[in-house]
Design a protein around this motif. Structure first.
Motif, PDB file in Angstrom:
ATOM      1  N   VAL B  34       0.833  -1.210   0.000  1.00 11.06           N
ATOM      2  CA  VAL B  34       0.000   0.000   0.000  1.00 11.06           C
ATOM      3  C   VAL B  34       0.870   1.264   0.000  1.00 11.06           C
ATOM      4  O   VAL B  34       0.501   2.283  -0.591  1.00 11.06           O
ATOM      5  N   GLY B  35       2.030   1.183   0.645  1.00  7.52           N
ATOM      6  CA  GLY B  35       2.892   2.366   0.752  1.00  7.52           C
ATOM      7  C   GLY B  35       3.749   2.626  -0.479  1.00  7.52           C
ATOM      8  O   GLY B  35       4.034   3.776  -0.821  1.00  7.52           O
ATOM      9  N   GLU B  36       4.188   1.562  -1.156  1.00  2.80           N
ATOM     10  CA  GLU B  36       5.190   1.761  -2.211  1.00  2.80           C
ATOM     11  C   GLU B  36       4.746   1.333  -3.604  1.00  2.80           C
ATOM     12  O   GLU B  36       5.363   1.718  -4.598  1.00  2.80           O
ATOM     13  N   LEU B  37       3.710   0.508  -3.688  1.00  2.00           N
ATOM     14  CA  LEU B  37       3.369  -0.071  -4.991  1.00  2.00           C
ATOM     15  C   LEU B  37       1.991   0.385  -5.479  1.00  2.00           C
ATOM     16  O   LEU B  37       1.099   0.655  -4.679  1.00  2.00           O
ATOM     17  N   THR B  38       1.858   0.422  -6.778  1.00  5.45           N
ATOM     18  CA  THR B  38       0.533   0.697  -7.347  1.00  5.45           C
ATOM     19  C   THR B  38      -0.180  -0.646  -7.543  1.00  5.45           C
ATOM     20  O   THR B  38       0.473  -1.706  -7.609  1.00  5.45           O
ATOM     21  N   PRO B  39      -1.511  -0.611  -7.670  1.00  7.21           N
ATOM     22  CA  PRO B  39      -2.223  -1.872  -7.956  1.00  7.21           C
ATOM     23  C   PRO B  39      -1.643  -2.575  -9.181  1.00  7.21           C
ATOM     24  O   PRO B  39      -1.480  -3.792  -9.188  1.00  7.21           O
ATOM     25  N   ARG B  40      -1.288  -1.801 -10.205  1.00  5.74           N
ATOM     26  CA  ARG B  40      -0.731  -2.382 -11.432  1.00  5.74           C
ATOM     27  C   ARG B  40       0.598  -3.097 -11.153  1.00  5.74           C
ATOM     28  O   ARG B  40       0.869  -4.173 -11.692  1.00  5.74           O
ATOM     29  N   ALA B 141      -7.599  -7.370  12.953  1.00  8.09           N
ATOM     30  CA  ALA B 141      -7.094  -6.605  11.805  1.00  8.09           C
ATOM     31  C   ALA B 141      -7.828  -5.273  11.674  1.00  8.09           C
ATOM     32  O   ALA B 141      -7.229  -4.246  11.329  1.00  8.09           O
ATOM     33  N   LEU B 142      -9.122  -5.273  11.994  1.00  9.52           N
ATOM     34  CA  LEU B 142      -9.906  -4.019  11.979  1.00  9.52           C
ATOM     35  C   LEU B 142      -9.362  -3.054  13.035  1.00  9.52           C
ATOM     36  O   LEU B 142      -9.163  -1.860  12.760  1.00  9.52           O
ATOM     37  N   ALA B 143      -9.107  -3.598  14.232  1.00 15.08           N
ATOM     38  CA  ALA B 143      -8.622  -2.757  15.334  1.00 15.08           C
ATOM     39  C   ALA B 143      -7.258  -2.143  15.016  1.00 15.08           C
ATOM     40  O   ALA B 143      -6.944  -1.036  15.455  1.00 15.08           O
ATOM     41  N   LYS B 144      -6.437  -2.840  14.239  1.00 18.05           N
ATOM     42  CA  LYS B 144      -5.093  -2.338  13.894  1.00 18.05           C
ATOM     43  C   LYS B 144      -5.101  -1.457  12.653  1.00 18.05           C
ATOM     44  O   LYS B 144      -4.053  -0.957  12.236  1.00 18.05           O
ATOM     45  N   GLY B 145      -6.244  -1.313  12.032  1.00 15.15           N
ATOM     46  CA  GLY B 145      -6.330  -0.469  10.836  1.00 15.15           C
ATOM     47  C   GLY B 145      -5.880  -1.136   9.555  1.00 15.15           C
ATOM     48  O   GLY B 145      -5.619  -0.474   8.553  1.00 15.15           O
ATOM     49  N   TYR B 146      -5.803  -2.477   9.574  1.00 20.14           N
ATOM     50  CA  TYR B 146      -5.449  -3.195   8.338  1.00 20.14           C
ATOM     51  C   TYR B 146      -6.701  -3.540   7.520  1.00 20.14           C
ATOM     52  O   TYR B 146      -6.614  -3.904   6.361  1.00 20.14           O
ATOM     53  N   LEU B 147      -7.831  -3.478   8.178  1.00 17.63           N
ATOM     54  CA  LEU B 147      -9.117  -3.623   7.488  1.00 17.63           C
ATOM     55  C   LEU B 147      -9.956  -2.407   7.884  1.00 17.63           C
ATOM     56  O   LEU B 147      -9.661  -1.737   8.866  1.00 17.63           O
ATOM     57  N   GLY B 148     -11.002  -2.153   7.111  1.00 10.20           N
ATOM     58  CA  GLY B 148     -11.877  -1.046   7.485  1.00 10.20           C
ATOM     59  C   GLY B 148     -11.982  -0.005   6.402  1.00 10.20           C
ATOM     60  O   GLY B 148     -11.737  -0.286   5.218  1.00 10.20           O
ATOM     61  N   ASN B 149     -12.334   1.224   6.809  1.00  7.37           N
ATOM     62  CA  ASN B 149     -12.674   2.250   5.820  1.00  7.37           C
ATOM     63  C   ASN B 149     -11.515   3.150   5.398  1.00  7.37           C
ATOM     64  O   ASN B 149     -11.649   3.940   4.463  1.00  7.37           O
ATOM     65  N   ASP B 150     -10.384   3.082   6.100  1.00  7.54           N
ATOM     66  CA  ASP B 150      -9.245   3.926   5.719  1.00  7.54           C
ATOM     67  C   ASP B 150      -7.957   3.178   6.084  1.00  7.54           C
ATOM     68  O   ASP B 150      -7.214   3.589   6.983  1.00  7.54           O
ATOM     69  N   ILE B 151      -7.721   2.116   5.336  1.00 11.28           N
ATOM     70  CA  ILE B 151      -6.616   1.215   5.690  1.00 11.28           C
ATOM     71  C   ILE B 151      -5.270   1.937   5.582  1.00 11.28           C
ATOM     72  O   ILE B 151      -4.951   2.540   4.555  1.00 11.28           O
ATOM     73  N   LEU B 152      -4.518   1.897   6.677  1.00 12.03           N
ATOM     74  CA  LEU B 152      -3.191   2.534   6.780  1.00 12.03           C
ATOM     75  C   LEU B 152      -3.238   4.006   6.339  1.00 12.03           C
ATOM     76  O   LEU B 152      -2.264   4.522   5.778  1.00 12.03           O
ATOM     77  N   SER B 153      -4.395   4.635   6.577  1.00 14.27           N
ATOM     78  CA  SER B 153      -4.616   6.062   6.241  1.00 14.27           C
ATOM     79  C   SER B 153      -4.352   6.361   4.775  1.00 14.27           C
ATOM     80  O   SER B 153      -3.853   7.432   4.417  1.00 14.27           O
ATOM     81  N   LYS B 154      -4.662   5.392   3.917  1.00 14.13           N
ATOM     82  CA  LYS B 154      -4.391   5.573   2.478  1.00 14.13           C
ATOM     83  C   LYS B 154      -5.694   5.664   1.672  1.00 14.13           C
ATOM     84  O   LYS B 154      -5.690   5.424   0.456  1.00 14.13           O
TER      85      LYS B 154
END
Lengths: 160, 421
Positions: B34-40, B141-154
């Motif tokens: 999520v931090g360094e790569l694009t979906p492509r 995972a939800l509590a750690k922000g790996y799932l949910g509405n704004d994953i890793l603030s991205k």
């Protein structure tokens, strides 16, 4: 066997409504709703099917069709504890059918049947994913493997 | 020495929790993705890795993802097929029960690559413990922000729901699985359209197996080259093999793709139980044709096994020694296929019942030589003529067994008993 009461029907209705947000169609909630009905009433009762139908708008005939398609939904009252014993190939070659015969001989329990005291029901399973530790069974929601007649006796003692 | 990727930390009791998983480097690949790569970038890396789906069909994963990503329709759904219902198969169970975050991390990375916001884990109903473990892991995972509405603030949104099946083997077939998720009887759909374009509720949908998702974090963190250095050309990576039957050490093994059946049975599983002689091996679950002892040097992968008349399937190896009656095995197997036929098409619905009835007669000692001809005839008329692979598989495995063990079937009819007992 839990009675069909207004409170329990309300609990089912609330559960089905809560599930609605997780699926893009009302019909999508059917499987988890049938599981909830089983948890609340011990089996998928006609009243539960009516209740799920009234919340989702899916006809009762369609819900019955879904409920009877899947092998794990109980559509009739069962014993207090449900033995789900696998007899598929890996379990079979390690002696699962001897255990089926033993359950009949010692407990009077036949596949699809319930003991006369209502303690156990027996369901023959088509694989429970425990082939490496065969023969195996699920008792209520607990898994038991490497079964022998002795081990079966010991395990069943814990379920009154 | 082969270094495990999927089962590396499986014996560590802490790995089931998010803190234990993170202590061994868990979720680093997601942060990197999520931090360094694009979906492509991710889709390209998965394509380069050569990863093929581990559910049985072996379709190239990156290609499947690309088809879905190019479809302009939204939302896109991500579905994990955790319905391993093939008798002999229990390879995904250790991941589901002991390392759930590996699957969840793999799914989140996949969702990011596909821009999917909603995922489902279709879990076989026979795994009630795995359901509890997965639901707890999703909460963590939800509590750690790996799932949910704004994953890793991205500004990346993804949620997963665990959906329990209820005992229907056919729901392992991806389109039947989708019907089941939509709340219907699980019956296969006509393809095309394929789920990548028209899947769940008519939207682009990726269906991948648990083991496939479990490979994703490693490919992202170590790169396609490291991954494809494991296994064999055209079938790279490790493979989970669930071994059962008459071996000394049955269980789930992570081994390089392309390893031979002989190595699995004798080097890893301790050889045949009680000093028996090897009689035959089902290499990939009960719907894959049996292999005779003289062919156990065959490499276990999607490319080579068809040359030996079989398939890798789910990698579920069932070993038979000379104490096992092959007629009994296929009578029981056919009961399974009859029970699990969804009823949609006549050759499967009627053919499996007919084959089971004849096999029962042979097993009971009530069959004539003509029954064997009829059995062969029915199987040939079911094979290749059914709507989905269930009926085709049922007929195919019986034909293979009748070819290799013809003498045993004939002995049964003539002597009204089994040669093996």
């Amino acid at each position: 066997m839990p009675q069909v009461t207004a409170d329990r029907l309300r609990l089912l209705r609330t559960t089905v409504c809560d599930l609605m947000g997780l699926y893009a169609s009302r019909q999508g909630v059917l499987l988890p709703s049938l599981s909830a009905a089983e948890e609340i009433f011990g089996f998928v009762s006609p009243e539960a099917i009516e209740e799920v139908s009234s919340v989702t708008g899916v006809p009762t005939a369609e819900i019955r069709g879904v409920a009877t398609f899947y092998a794990m939904y109980k559509t009739k009252p069962m014993g207090r504890h449900i033995i789900q014993l696998c007899t598929n190939v890996s379990c079979m070659i390690e002696g699962a059918y001897d255990l089926v015969a033993y359950l009949e001989e010692k407990y009077g329990l036949t596949p699809g049947g319930t003991t006369s005291d209502g303690r156990f029901s027996l369901i023959i399973m088509e694989c429970i994913g425990a082939c490496g530790t065969a023969p195996a069974m699920i008792l209520d929601t607990d898994s038991y493997d490497n079964l022998t007649k002795d081990r079966l006796d010991t395990v069943l003692e814990n379920y009154k | 020495m082969f270094e495990k990727i999927i089962l590396k930390n499986i014996d560590d009791p802490h790995t089931a929790s998010i803190t234990g998983y993170m202590a061994v480097g868990g979720y680093k690949a997601l942060e990197q993705a999520v931090g360094e790569l694009t979906p492509r970038d991710i889709i390209d890396e998965i394509k380069s890795s050569g990863l093929r789906g581990r559910g049985g069909a072996g379709f190239p994963t990156g290609m499947k993802w690309q088809f879905a990503s190019l479809d302009p329709k939204f939302p896109k759904y991500l579905v994990c097929n955790a319905d391993e219902g093939e008798p002999g198969t229990f390879k995904d169970r250790p991941i589901l029960e002991h390392n759930p975050h590996l699957l969840i991390e793999g799914m989140i990375i996949s969702a990011y690559a596909l821009q999917s916001t909603r995922g489902y884990i279709y879990l076989r109903g026979e795994y009630p413990h795995a359901k509890k473990v997965l639901e707890r892991a999703i909460e963590e995972a939800l509590a750690k922000g790996y799932l949910g509405n704004d994953i890793l603030s991205k500004h990346f949104r993804f949620n997963i729901t665990v959906h329990s099946g209820a005992g229907a083997y056919i729901c392992g077939e991806e389109t039947a699985l989708l019907d089941s998720l939509e709340g219907r009887r699980g019956q296969p759909r006509l393809k095309p359209p394929f789920p990548v374009n028209s899947g769940l509720w008519g939207k682009p949908t990726i269906v991948n197996n648990v083991e496939t998702f479990a490979n994703i974090p490693y490919i992202v963190s170590h790169g396609a080259k490291a991954y494809s250095s494991i296994g064999v050309k055209d079938c790279p990576g490790p493979k989970l093999f669930s071994v059962s039957g008459r071996v000394n050490k049955p269980g789930v093994y992570e081994l390089p793709m392309g390893i031979s059946l002989r190595e699995i049975i004798y080097n890893h599983c301790g050889g045949i139980k009680d000093g028996g002689a090897l009689k035959g091996v089902i290499p990939g679950g009960i719907s894959t044709p049996i292999i005779a002892p003289e062919n156990i040097d065959c490499p276990m992968d999607y490319v080579h096994l068809p040359k030996y008349g079989s398939m890798l399937g789910s990698g579920a190896v069932i070993v038979f020694d000379d104490s096992v009656c092959i007629v009994k095995v296929y009578e029981r197997a056919m009961k399974f296929f009859e029970h699990e036929s969804c009823g949609k098409c006549t050759p499967c619905r009627e053919g499996t019942a007919w084959m089971r009835a004849i096999l029962e007669r042979i097993e009971r000692g009530d069959a004539s030589e003509r029954d064997l001809e009829t059995l062969h005839d029915v199987a040939e008329n079911v094979a290749g003529k059914t709507f989905c692979p269930l009926g085709d598989g049922a007929a195919g495995v019986l034909l293979a067994a009748m070819k290799i063990f013809r003498e045993e079937f004939e002995y049964h009819i003539k002597n009204k008993r089994c040669k093996a007992q």
